[in-house]
Write an enzyme that holds these catalytic residues in place. Sequence first.
Site, mmCIF file in Angstrom:
data_model
loop_
_atom_site.group_PDB
_atom_site.id
_atom_site.type_symbol
_atom_site.label_atom_id
_atom_site.label_comp_id
_atom_site.label_asym_id
_atom_site.label_seq_id
_atom_site.Cartn_x
_atom_site.Cartn_y
_atom_site.Cartn_z
ATOM 1 N N HIS A 34 -32.911 -10.863 11.600
ATOM 2 C CA HIS A 34 -33.268 -12.238 11.220
ATOM 3 C C HIS A 34 -33.516 -12.337 9.708
ATOM 4 O O HIS A 34 -33.040 -13.267 9.042
ATOM 5 C CB HIS A 34 -34.502 -12.668 12.012
ATOM 6 C CG HIS A 34 -35.162 -13.918 11.517
ATOM 7 N ND1 HIS A 34 -34.543 -15.162 11.563
ATOM 8 C CD2 HIS A 34 -36.389 -14.143 10.965
ATOM 9 C CE1 HIS A 34 -35.365 -16.079 11.063
ATOM 10 N NE2 HIS A 34 -36.481 -15.488 10.685
ATOM 11 N N ASP A 61 -41.589 -13.460 6.383
ATOM 12 C CA ASP A 61 -42.513 -13.327 7.522
ATOM 13 C C ASP A 61 -43.519 -12.192 7.337
ATOM 14 O O ASP A 61 -44.271 -11.885 8.264
ATOM 15 C CB ASP A 61 -41.726 -13.100 8.817
ATOM 16 C CG ASP A 61 -41.269 -14.422 9.452
ATOM 17 O OD1 ASP A 61 -41.961 -15.446 9.276
ATOM 18 O OD2 ASP A 61 -40.228 -14.419 10.135
ATOM 19 N N GLU A 64 -47.165 -13.498 7.525
ATOM 20 C CA GLU A 64 -47.486 -14.095 8.836
ATOM 21 C C GLU A 64 -47.548 -13.047 9.953
ATOM 22 O O GLU A 64 -48.376 -13.137 10.856
ATOM 23 C CB GLU A 64 -46.421 -15.147 9.167
ATOM 24 C CG GLU A 64 -46.839 -16.116 10.255
ATOM 25 C CD GLU A 64 -45.910 -17.319 10.320
ATOM 26 O OE1 GLU A 64 -45.782 -18.033 9.309
ATOM 27 O OE2 GLU A 64 -45.306 -17.530 11.379
ATOM 28 N N ASP A 65 -46.671 -12.065 9.883
ATOM 29 C CA ASP A 65 -46.490 -11.181 11.050
ATOM 30 C C ASP A 65 -46.852 -9.719 10.834
ATOM 31 O O ASP A 65 -46.771 -8.937 11.786
ATOM 32 C CB ASP A 65 -45.016 -11.214 11.491
ATOM 33 C CG ASP A 65 -44.595 -12.566 12.034
ATOM 34 O OD1 ASP A 65 -45.477 -13.356 12.408
ATOM 35 O OD2 ASP A 65 -43.384 -12.825 12.077
ATOM 36 N N ASP A 121 -34.358 -20.338 7.426
ATOM 37 C CA ASP A 121 -35.138 -19.797 8.544
ATOM 38 C C ASP A 121 -34.898 -20.623 9.809
ATOM 39 O O ASP A 121 -34.637 -20.080 10.898
ATOM 40 C CB ASP A 121 -36.623 -19.817 8.146
ATOM 41 C CG ASP A 121 -37.524 -19.102 9.128
ATOM 42 O OD1 ASP A 121 -37.030 -18.239 9.883
ATOM 43 O OD2 ASP A 121 -38.735 -19.397 9.126
HETATM 44 N N1 LIG Z 1 -35.482 -18.973 17.866
HETATM 45 C C1 LIG Z 1 -36.096 -17.784 17.884
HETATM 46 N N2 LIG Z 1 -37.347 -17.682 17.371
HETATM 47 C C2 LIG Z 1 -37.929 -16.459 17.367
HETATM 48 C C3 LIG Z 1 -37.277 -15.341 17.906
HETATM 49 N N3 LIG Z 1 -38.107 -14.277 17.744
HETATM 50 C C4 LIG Z 1 -39.206 -14.720 17.137
HETATM 51 N N4 LIG Z 1 -39.132 -16.038 16.901
HETATM 52 C C5 LIG Z 1 -40.178 -16.854 16.279
HETATM 53 O O1 LIG Z 1 -40.795 -17.580 17.342
HETATM 54 C C6 LIG Z 1 -41.211 -18.863 16.880
HETATM 55 C C7 LIG Z 1 -40.886 -19.902 17.956
HETATM 56 O O2 LIG Z 1 -41.652 -19.663 19.081
HETATM 57 P P1 LIG Z 1 -42.839 -20.645 19.462
HETATM 58 O O3 LIG Z 1 -43.357 -20.203 20.783
HETATM 59 O O4 LIG Z 1 -42.369 -22.063 19.323
HETATM 60 O O5 LIG Z 1 -43.906 -20.456 18.324
HETATM 61 P P2 LIG Z 1 -45.021 -19.352 18.092
HETATM 62 O O6 LIG Z 1 -44.368 -18.000 18.178
HETATM 63 O O7 LIG Z 1 -45.504 -19.699 16.707
HETATM 64 O O8 LIG Z 1 -46.075 -19.532 19.134
HETATM 65 C C8 LIG Z 1 -40.434 -19.142 15.603
HETATM 66 O O9 LIG Z 1 -41.347 -19.337 14.578
HETATM 67 P P3 LIG Z 1 -41.544 -20.782 14.027
HETATM 68 O O10 LIG Z 1 -42.670 -21.395 14.732
HETATM 69 O O11 LIG Z 1 -40.242 -21.489 14.075
HETATM 70 O O12 LIG Z 1 -42.014 -20.626 12.586
HETATM 71 P P4 LIG Z 1 -41.204 -20.196 11.362
HETATM 72 O O13 LIG Z 1 -40.614 -18.865 11.688
HETATM 73 O O14 LIG Z 1 -40.190 -21.264 11.131
HETATM 74 O O15 LIG Z 1 -42.248 -20.181 10.321
HETATM 75 C C9 LIG Z 1 -39.644 -17.870 15.310
HETATM 76 O O16 LIG Z 1 -39.866 -17.418 13.996
HETATM 77 C C10 LIG Z 1 -35.962 -15.482 18.467
HETATM 78 O O17 LIG Z 1 -35.342 -14.538 18.964
HETATM 79 N N5 LIG Z 1 -35.435 -16.724 18.428
#
Ligand SMILES: Nc1nc2c(ncn2[C@@H]2O[C@H](COP(=O)(O)OP(=O)(O)O)[C@@H](OP(=O)(O)OP(=O)(O)O)[C@H]2O)c(=O)[nH]1
Length: 181
Positions: A34, A61, A64-65, A121
């Site tokens: 990613h 990230d 954040e992570d 992103d």
């Molecule tokens: N689509 C996708 N997302 C993934 C994957 N692995 C990890 N993520 C992360 O998970 C978040 C979306 O999951 P949610 O359940 O909506 O949010 P949360 O993790 O914050 O609780 C995304 O962050 P975000 O909330 O969008 O924040 P940001 O990264 O834009 O800051 C993304 O960065 C994956 O395989 N596919």
Amino acid sequence: MNALVDFARALDFAAHKHTDQRRKGVRAEPYVNHLAEVARLVAEATEGKDRVAILAALLHDTLEDTDATREELERAFGAEVAAVVAEVTDDKRLSKAERKQRQIDGAATKSHAAKLVKLADKTSNLRSMAASPPANWTQARKREYFDWAKAVVDRIRGTHAGLEAAFDAAYDAGIAGLQGV
Ligand SMILES: Nc1nc2c(ncn2[C@@H]2O[C@H](COP(=O)(O)OP(=O)(O)O)[C@@H](OP(=O)(O)OP(=O)(O)O)[C@H]2O)c(=O)[nH]1
């Protein structure tokens, strides 16, 4: 320092910090995939010229992570890169709903470099939502995610036409996939 050396240092730093993290999708891809995609999108969009945005894309990230700190990023990559990474970092002390709303509300006032990273992103996340969605996500949750990502991107239109077109293509393909078109 030489731009390619900086790029390699940021890639190495991010890869090590995210070593134990996988993407949430069914393929559980290495997290660095990613980061590479986001950096590639920003690098191509800026023809390799926006050093700060490209390094921030690789590192976006880490605050954040991982256990990385802003001071660590400042020492290694300078205050400007660290500031952009901080700009795209959610405050994890907030509830998920608040974090999501803040991304929408705060998007328009971010720096240009932070907006480039955001666009890339969100594009990468929508692409992976279509290619390798999290196993337990319902269609409705995926749809909600697509629409939330679009709400964030809609606030920063006019930043970069090519990146916005890439986002729109990922959005349209993802929605068509959800609707079985
Ligand atoms: N689509 C996708 N997302 C993934 C994957 N692995 C990890 N993520 C992360 O998970 C978040 C979306 O999951 P949610 O359940 O909506 O949010 P949360 O993790 O914050 O609780 C995304 O962050 P975000 O909330 O969008 O924040 P940001 O990264 O834009 O800051 C993304 O960065 C994956 O395989 N596919």
